[in-house]
Design an enzyme around this catalytic site. Structure first.
Site, PDB file in Angstrom:
ATOM      1  N   ARG A  73     -75.734  48.572  91.075  1.00  0.00           N
ATOM      2  CA  ARG A  73     -75.293  49.895  90.608  1.00  0.00           C
ATOM      3  C   ARG A  73     -76.202  50.418  89.492  1.00  0.00           C
ATOM      4  O   ARG A  73     -76.520  51.619  89.435  1.00  0.00           O
ATOM      5  CB  ARG A  73     -73.855  49.801  90.115  1.00  0.00           C
ATOM      6  CG  ARG A  73     -73.234  51.129  89.687  1.00  0.00           C
ATOM      7  CD  ARG A  73     -71.739  50.986  89.491  1.00  0.00           C
ATOM      8  NE  ARG A  73     -71.111  52.259  89.153  1.00  0.00           N
ATOM      9  CZ  ARG A  73     -70.562  52.532  87.971  1.00  0.00           C
ATOM     10  NH1 ARG A  73     -70.530  51.599  87.011  1.00  0.00           N
ATOM     11  NH2 ARG A  73     -70.014  53.707  87.739  1.00  0.00           N
ATOM     12  N   HIS A  77     -78.080  53.999  89.612  1.00  0.00           N
ATOM     13  CA  HIS A  77     -77.869  55.027  88.591  1.00  0.00           C
ATOM     14  C   HIS A  77     -79.164  55.375  87.871  1.00  0.00           C
ATOM     15  O   HIS A  77     -79.304  56.499  87.365  1.00  0.00           O
ATOM     16  CB  HIS A  77     -76.799  54.569  87.597  1.00  0.00           C
ATOM     17  CG  HIS A  77     -75.407  54.791  88.082  1.00  0.00           C
ATOM     18  ND1 HIS A  77     -74.419  55.363  87.310  1.00  0.00           N
ATOM     19  CD2 HIS A  77     -74.827  54.531  89.280  1.00  0.00           C
ATOM     20  CE1 HIS A  77     -73.293  55.444  88.005  1.00  0.00           C
ATOM     21  NE2 HIS A  77     -73.522  54.939  89.204  1.00  0.00           N
ATOM     22  N   ASP A  78     -80.119  54.456  87.816  1.00  0.00           N
ATOM     23  CA  ASP A  78     -81.408  54.795  87.240  1.00  0.00           C
ATOM     24  C   ASP A  78     -82.190  55.698  88.182  1.00  0.00           C
ATOM     25  O   ASP A  78     -82.656  56.770  87.794  1.00  0.00           O
ATOM     26  CB  ASP A  78     -82.211  53.523  86.957  1.00  0.00           C
ATOM     27  CG  ASP A  78     -83.560  53.835  86.333  1.00  0.00           C
ATOM     28  OD1 ASP A  78     -83.587  54.575  85.322  1.00  0.00           O
ATOM     29  OD2 ASP A  78     -84.593  53.366  86.851  1.00  0.00           O
ATOM     30  N   VAL A  81     -81.228  59.551  88.851  1.00  0.00           N
ATOM     31  CA  VAL A  81     -81.416  60.531  87.778  1.00  0.00           C
ATOM     32  C   VAL A  81     -82.906  60.592  87.449  1.00  0.00           C
ATOM     33  O   VAL A  81     -83.447  59.725  86.767  1.00  0.00           O
ATOM     34  CB  VAL A  81     -80.596  60.171  86.529  1.00  0.00           C
ATOM     35  CG1 VAL A  81     -80.797  61.223  85.436  1.00  0.00           C
ATOM     36  CG2 VAL A  81     -79.117  60.051  86.880  1.00  0.00           C
ATOM     37  N   GLY A  83     -85.527  59.919  89.180  1.00  0.00           N
ATOM     38  CA  GLY A  83     -86.391  58.883  89.733  1.00  0.00           C
ATOM     39  C   GLY A  83     -86.248  57.536  89.055  1.00  0.00           C
ATOM     40  O   GLY A  83     -85.560  57.378  88.048  1.00  0.00           O
ATOM     41  N   ASP A  85     -87.262  55.276  86.801  1.00  0.00           N
ATOM     42  CA  ASP A  85     -88.130  55.308  85.622  1.00  0.00           C
ATOM     43  C   ASP A  85     -87.588  54.512  84.445  1.00  0.00           C
ATOM     44  O   ASP A  85     -88.136  54.594  83.337  1.00  0.00           O
ATOM     45  CB  ASP A  85     -88.372  56.757  85.183  1.00  0.00           C
ATOM     46  CG  ASP A  85     -87.083  57.486  84.788  1.00  0.00           C
ATOM     47  OD1 ASP A  85     -85.997  56.874  84.826  1.00  0.00           O
ATOM     48  OD2 ASP A  85     -87.177  58.685  84.435  1.00  0.00           O
ATOM     49  N   ASN A 106     -71.863  56.867  83.100  1.00  0.00           N
ATOM     50  CA  ASN A 106     -72.373  55.539  82.747  1.00  0.00           C
ATOM     51  C   ASN A 106     -71.641  54.895  81.575  1.00  0.00           C
ATOM     52  O   ASN A 106     -71.552  53.665  81.491  1.00  0.00           O
ATOM     53  CB  ASN A 106     -73.858  55.631  82.395  1.00  0.00           C
ATOM     54  CG  ASN A 106     -74.704  56.125  83.545  1.00  0.00           C
ATOM     55  OD1 ASN A 106     -74.418  55.855  84.702  1.00  0.00           O
ATOM     56  ND2 ASN A 106     -75.763  56.866  83.227  1.00  0.00           N
ATOM     57  N   HIS A 206     -70.828  49.330  98.111  1.00  0.00           N
ATOM     58  CA  HIS A 206     -69.445  49.163  97.654  1.00  0.00           C
ATOM     59  C   HIS A 206     -68.745  48.001  98.364  1.00  0.00           C
ATOM     60  O   HIS A 206     -67.581  47.738  98.095  1.00  0.00           O
ATOM     61  CB  HIS A 206     -68.653  50.454  97.851  1.00  0.00           C
ATOM     62  CG  HIS A 206     -69.009  51.523  96.877  1.00  0.00           C
ATOM     63  ND1 HIS A 206     -68.454  52.786  96.906  1.00  0.00           N
ATOM     64  CD2 HIS A 206     -69.877  51.531  95.836  1.00  0.00           C
ATOM     65  CE1 HIS A 206     -68.973  53.524  95.928  1.00  0.00           C
ATOM     66  NE2 HIS A 206     -69.840  52.785  95.266  1.00  0.00           N
ATOM     67  N   THR A 207     -69.475  47.328  99.234  1.00  0.00           N
ATOM     68  CA  THR A 207     -68.929  46.097  99.810  1.00  0.00           C
ATOM     69  C   THR A 207     -68.827  45.003  98.765  1.00  0.00           C
ATOM     70  O   THR A 207     -68.176  43.980  98.996  1.00  0.00           O
ATOM     71  CB  THR A 207     -69.793  45.620 100.993  1.00  0.00           C
ATOM     72  OG1 THR A 207     -69.131  44.534 101.648  1.00  0.00           O
ATOM     73  CG2 THR A 207     -71.158  45.159 100.535  1.00  0.00           C
ATOM     74  N   THR A 250     -63.544  41.100 101.081  1.00  0.00           N
ATOM     75  CA  THR A 250     -64.595  40.200 100.571  1.00  0.00           C
ATOM     76  C   THR A 250     -65.382  40.885  99.464  1.00  0.00           C
ATOM     77  O   THR A 250     -66.575  41.164  99.622  1.00  0.00           O
ATOM     78  CB  THR A 250     -65.542  39.784 101.717  1.00  0.00           C
ATOM     79  OG1 THR A 250     -66.078  40.977 102.322  1.00  0.00           O
ATOM     80  CG2 THR A 250     -64.832  38.949 102.761  1.00  0.00           C
ATOM     81  N   ASP A 255     -71.382  42.251 102.817  1.00  0.00           N
ATOM     82  CA  ASP A 255     -71.134  42.199 104.248  1.00  0.00           C
ATOM     83  C   ASP A 255     -70.660  43.568 104.736  1.00  0.00           C
ATOM     84  O   ASP A 255     -70.806  44.570 104.028  1.00  0.00           O
ATOM     85  CB  ASP A 255     -70.117  41.102 104.592  1.00  0.00           C
ATOM     86  CG  ASP A 255     -68.804  41.246 103.821  1.00  0.00           C
ATOM     87  OD1 ASP A 255     -68.429  42.397 103.491  1.00  0.00           O
ATOM     88  OD2 ASP A 255     -68.150  40.231 103.547  1.00  0.00           O
TER      89      ASP A 255
END
Length: 334
Positions: A73, A77-78, A81, A83, A85, A106, A206-207, A250, A255
């Site tokens: 994540r 999130h980097d 926003v 690219g 960087d 964040n 999100h698995t 799980t 998966d």
């Protein structure tokens, strides 16, 4: 600095990652670290970077398996926003600079910063004279996390550079939100050059991982069908630390069961479940659920494409010595 990975070093790295992903971390990490330390001067530069970062990520996941999801994540999130960087890693400077860390999507939510700092230090200790950007470490840590949680490893191109700024407002406007409907999500991914299919693949991360009860107690963020099952005891205070798994079956393994949840109307977040609201995305959900290997392959392809998102044009770039601050002059002096 862009290194060209040899086929041998890449193969060795991927074999090591697969080995680390097979549990028994306590037995495997110490011998691997000893080997790396004893032979670090003989390793190619790129192999040394990959091995150093991988060993730190393995240790972090051994301590807390959830950290793998957090590192995936953090990378997302980097990159989303302005690219890939490393902008998300910059600390605020009170009264002078407000970056992405404390932007609402964040703040008190994204985690794993200390793992990136540890990986940066281990590269310095093991790979003498080799400079690697914090943005590259983020990319490697996400890839390693996917592999160690049960997904497939994939090559990561190195050579990114770190921005000397960050975008507080961009985190608010560019990142997908848990309350976004399908059209909003499609627009945000399209703005990054990512298709609807690639969006469904990437959201498949999100698995693994969890949502905070603070998030779920806002009715905008939760699938209405799941509201009675989340056991958060809403309302909750902003410092509540209780969590609910994003994948009901799980949550610790990479998966296809996240997609099965969506088909059963058991997606936790509103933004997840709306993927079933259009054939353009629902058909992909069903395809990934019926063919897990297809999901893993296309997830890796989408991660690679996202990992190549460039920094904003005109932004000053460098290779940071410390990931949480720019080199030399402060941001406010630029």
């Amino acid at each position: 600095m862009a290194f060209g990975a040899t086929h041998l070093s890449l193969a060795l790295c991927l074999v090591a990652l697969i080995a680390l992903a097979k549990s028994d971390f306590d037995e495997k990490i110490e011998p691997i670290n000893n080997i790396l330390e004893q032979n670090s001067d003989m390793l190619s530069q790129e192999f040394c970077i990959i091995a150093a970062v991988g060993s730190v990520v393995a240790e972090a996941i051994r301590r807390e398996r959830r950290m793998g999801a957090s590192l995936i994540r953090l990378f997302f999130h980097d990159c989303f926003v302005d690219g890939c960087d490393g902008g998300i890693l910059l600390d605020d400077i009170p009264g002078r600079f407000q970056g992405e860390k404390t932007s609402p999507p964040n703040n008190n939510s994204v985690r794993g910063y200390q793992v990136i700092d540890q990986a940066k230090q281990r590269v310095k200790n093991m790979c003498a004279g080799v400079a690697v950007s914090c943005a590259d470490i983020l990319a490697l840590a996400a890839r390693d996390s996917v592999a160690m949680l049960g997904g497939m490893p994939y090559p990561v191109r190195l050579g990114r550079r770190d921005a000397r700024t960050a975008n507080f407002t961009g985190a608010l406007t560019q990142l997908p939100a848990p309350f976004d409907d399908l059209n909003v999500q499609l627009r945000k991914f399209s703005a990054k050059g990512l298709s609807a299919r690639e969006m469904v693949a990437l959201v498949g991360s999100h698995t693994v991982g969890f949502a905070r009860c603070v998030t779920l107690c806002d009715d905008r963020n939760i699938n209405p069908a799941m509201k009675s099952t989340q056991n958060c005891g809403c309302p909750v205070s902003s410092n509540n630390t209780n969590l609910v798994p994003l994948d009901l079956m799980t949550p610790d393994f990479f998966d296809k069961f996240y997609y099965e949840d969506l088909i059963r109307n058991k997606g936790l977040l509103f933004s997840d479940q709306v993927l079933m609201g259009s054939s353009a995305t629902a058909d992909v959900v069903r395809a990934y659920n019926s063919n897990p290997a297809l999901f893993l392959r296309e997830f890796n392809d989408a991660m690679t494409k996202m990992g190549d998102l460039p920094p904003s044009r005109g932004v000053q770039l460098e290779i940071r010595d410390v990931c949480s601050r720019v080199n030399g002059n402060s941001i406010a002096d630029i």
